[in-house]
Design a protein around this motif. Structure first.
Motif, short mmCIF file in Angstrom:
data_model
loop_
_atom_site.label_atom_id
_atom_site.label_comp_id
_atom_site.label_asym_id
_atom_site.label_seq_id
_atom_site.Cartn_x
_atom_site.Cartn_y
_atom_site.Cartn_z
N SER A 14 0.88 -1.36 -0.05
CA SER A 14 -0.13 0.22 -0.14
C SER A 14 0.78 1.38 0.07
N SER A 24 -2.18 9.44 0.63
CA SER A 24 -1.44 8.71 1.80
C SER A 24 -1.88 7.03 1.63
N ARG A 25 -0.81 6.54 2.47
CA ARG A 25 -1.09 5.12 2.70
C ARG A 25 -2.45 4.47 3.32
N GLN A 26 -2.90 5.27 4.23
CA GLN A 26 -4.23 5.22 4.76
C GLN A 26 -5.35 4.92 4.06
N ARG A 27 -5.17 5.83 2.92
CA ARG A 27 -6.46 5.85 1.93
C ARG A 27 -6.40 4.70 1.20
N ASP A 29 -4.94 1.89 1.91
CA ASP A 29 -5.45 0.72 3.05
C ASP A 29 -7.07 0.73 3.28
N ASN A 30 -7.66 1.98 3.29
CA ASN A 30 -9.20 2.04 3.50
C ASN A 30 -9.87 1.00 2.27
#
Length: 76
Positions: A14, A24-27, A29-30
């Motif tokens: 990711s 972002s990596r969080q996006r 990951d979502n």
């Protein structure tokens, strides 16, 4: 294999995919948690992983949720 899993394998995770997309990596990951790439991002992801956008669209089916809510309700 679904679209997000395919994209993550092609980019080695990711963080790498997020970097290629400038987000972002969080996006990313979502998306993985939801099991699909948002339709508006499929073309950008396809370009980032050097893949045919139509192939990615075909892989990008949301996961099955089982029975519909109305089918599981008892009649009133």
């Amino acid at each position: 294999m679904d679209a997000i899993t395919y994209a993550l394998k092609k980019t080695n995770g990711s963080a790498a995919l997020a970097q290629k997309l400038g987000m972002s990596r969080q996006r990313v990951d979502n998306w993985r948690r939801r099991g699909a790439i948002p339709p508006g991002q499929v073309i950008a992801v396809a370009q980032a992983i050097d893949c045919d956008p139509m192939e990615l669209y075909q892989r990008n089916q949301p996961p099955a949720t089982g029975e519909s809510r109305s089918a599981s309700r008892a009649p009133a």
